[in-house]
Design a protein around this motif. Structure first.
Motif, mmCIF file in Angstrom:
data_model
loop_
_atom_site.group_PDB
_atom_site.id
_atom_site.type_symbol
_atom_site.label_atom_id
_atom_site.label_comp_id
_atom_site.label_asym_id
_atom_site.label_seq_id
_atom_site.Cartn_x
_atom_site.Cartn_y
_atom_site.Cartn_z
ATOM 1 N N PRO A 240 39.821 38.409 43.022
ATOM 2 C CA PRO A 240 39.166 39.099 41.818
ATOM 3 C C PRO A 240 39.055 38.453 40.576
ATOM 4 O O PRO A 240 40.160 37.842 40.029
ATOM 5 C CB PRO A 240 39.719 40.573 41.891
ATOM 6 C CG PRO A 240 40.346 40.599 43.129
ATOM 7 C CD PRO A 240 41.090 39.406 43.327
ATOM 8 N N PRO A 241 38.246 38.515 39.919
ATOM 9 C CA PRO A 241 38.038 37.562 38.519
ATOM 10 C C PRO A 241 39.456 38.401 37.672
ATOM 11 O O PRO A 241 39.873 37.409 36.853
ATOM 12 C CB PRO A 241 36.800 37.948 37.841
ATOM 13 C CG PRO A 241 35.964 38.039 39.021
ATOM 14 C CD PRO A 241 36.695 38.637 40.157
ATOM 15 N N SER A 242 39.618 39.481 37.668
ATOM 16 C CA SER A 242 40.763 40.135 36.799
ATOM 17 C C SER A 242 41.890 39.495 37.118
ATOM 18 O O SER A 242 42.753 39.263 36.158
ATOM 19 C CB SER A 242 40.688 41.416 36.951
ATOM 20 O OG SER A 242 40.885 41.992 38.261
ATOM 21 N N ALA A 243 42.077 39.050 38.381
ATOM 22 C CA ALA A 243 43.465 38.618 38.587
ATOM 23 C C ALA A 243 43.648 37.317 38.098
ATOM 24 O O ALA A 243 44.819 36.879 37.957
ATOM 25 C CB ALA A 243 43.683 38.564 40.036
ATOM 26 N N THR A 244 42.532 36.396 37.565
ATOM 27 C CA THR A 244 42.782 34.960 37.078
ATOM 28 C C THR A 244 43.529 35.177 35.885
ATOM 29 O O THR A 244 44.163 34.042 35.449
ATOM 30 C CB THR A 244 41.587 34.230 36.945
ATOM 31 O OG1 THR A 244 40.754 35.006 36.013
ATOM 32 C CG2 THR A 244 40.791 34.197 38.242
ATOM 33 N N GLN A 245 43.425 36.417 35.119
ATOM 34 C CA GLN A 245 43.868 36.159 33.934
ATOM 35 C C GLN A 245 45.337 36.998 33.753
ATOM 36 O O GLN A 245 45.948 37.588 32.815
ATOM 37 C CB GLN A 245 43.150 36.828 32.902
ATOM 38 C CG GLN A 245 41.703 36.102 32.859
ATOM 39 C CD GLN A 245 40.623 36.882 31.780
ATOM 40 O OE1 GLN A 245 41.198 37.356 30.643
ATOM 41 N NE2 GLN A 245 39.581 37.305 32.374
#
Length: 360
Positions: free
Chosen positions: A251-256
């Motif tokens: 998920p995009p949130s996990a990249t940060q």
């Protein structure tokens, strides 16, 4: 519904607002007493696709495609609605004196436009849609209509999406150039992640693709539906230091998150139509922006409006003003519906992704 006007006599053509109108709960069809993609629990709902800003739990009865119903059950549990009914593609389902038909929207697996027809008036609600080829779902089918209800997520001329295959080629070239670095690709767990996997396979990549736990359930469902995704492995349980040179989809949130920093010298990528805006990519700390969208871009919005031949256009959400203005210059009546509760490309998916599986 209180305040809804009735036609002058039996069999008279409906006025558009008598057949379908915006309400706080979402689009409502008074003659059938049913909502389309309601944003709050209602007695009866038609659902265009499984993204969480369109498909919510708690309705009394839900009518949707088989795939959308299965996705809702995966995300919300089997008791997500009081009852459910499968809509077969193209089949007319009569409720009261209104015929409803579900036609492919090309957005994600099971996504559909909904044609609403009665008394010689046809309104088509697009839901979310795209026109570019997608190996994971049925392509969009233009439906001639009197009124076309379109999204406008990317309804500005700046949004002209390049071919997704070219963006995937950029990813694979980066993997080739930096074999010691893990490539972590942010992609929404329903639709985008699986489309990326399928495109990566079409490009000839044969190594396992590693996935975050939040992507697992939907990916397994796509595979069960016959979508060719190749070998996938959960990140959980892997020695992350050994994943240099591999592709990880999350998920995009996990990249940060701290989660992403545990990989060897990670390259952070994000697959989204919003990556056309470089400032947005920089703001999110994206090193490798991939312009891969599951929504129609500006040119495809205009082409679709021309193709369906509707004399009137309603815009549900997104950059409505620009699209309404263009319609006016093209001699078409148009208006924004100002519906609330629908997100842009996948932003409403964050909560659903976390609920799917927070571990990785």
């Amino acid at each position: 519904m209180a305040g809804a006007m009735r036609p002058a006599g039996p069999g008279a053509r409906w006025r558009p607002s008598e057949l379908l109108l915006p309400t706080p709960a979402g689009l409502y069809c008074p003659p059938a007493d049913i909502h389309i993609d309601p944003v709050r629990p209602v007695a009866r709902a038609l659902i265009t696709h499984g993204h969480s800003d369109h498909a919510r739990a708690g309705h009394g009865a839900v009518l949707a495609t088989r795939e959308t119903l299965a996705i809702m059950a995966l995300r919300y549990g089997e008791g997500f609605a009081g009852s459910r009914q499968v809509a077969l593609p193209g089949e007319a389902i009569r409720i009261g004196e209104v015929d409803f038909r579900f036609l492919p929207a090309g957005h994600v697996l099971g996504s559909a436009q909904i044609a609403v027809e009665s008394r010689n008036l046809r309104i088509v609600a697009s839901g979310d849609y795209k026109r570019e080829r997608d190996p994971t779902c049925a392509p969009f089918e233009p439906v001639p209509c009197d009124i076309f209800i379109t999204e406008a997520t990317f309804g500005l001329p700046v949004f002209r999406h390049p071919p997704a295959a070219g963006e995937v080629a950029k990813l694979l070239e980066s993997v080739r150039l930096f074999p010691e670095r893990t490539h972590i690709v942010g992609a929404y767990s329903l639709g985008k992640a699986q489309r990326l996997m399928a495109l990566i396979r079409e490009a000839g990549y044969e190594r396992p693709i590693y996935i975050h736990g939040a992507v697992e359930k939907i990916t397994a469902f796509y595979r069960e539906e016959g979508v060719p995704l190749g070998e996938t492995r959960l990140v959980a349980g892997q020695d992350r230091k050994a994943l240099g040179g591999e592709i990880v989809i999350c998920p995009p949130s996990a990249t940060q998150d701290l989660w992403a920093r545990r990989f060897p010298d990670p390259v952070t990528a994000f697959a989204s139509g919003w990556m056309r805006i470089r400032a947005r990519a920089r703001q999110k700390g994206v090193e490798l922006p991939l312009v891969v969208s599951d929504h129609a871009d500006w040119d495809d919005l205009l082409a679709t409006i021309r193709e369906v031949g509707a004399g009137e256009i309603w815009v549900t959400h997104g950059e409505a003003d620009a699209l309404v203005h263009w319609c006016g210059t093209a001699g078409l009546r148009a208006r924004p519906l100002h519906l609330v509760g629908y997100g842009d490309e996948g932003e409403a998916e964050t909560e659903a992704e976390a609920a799917d599986a927070p571990e990785a």
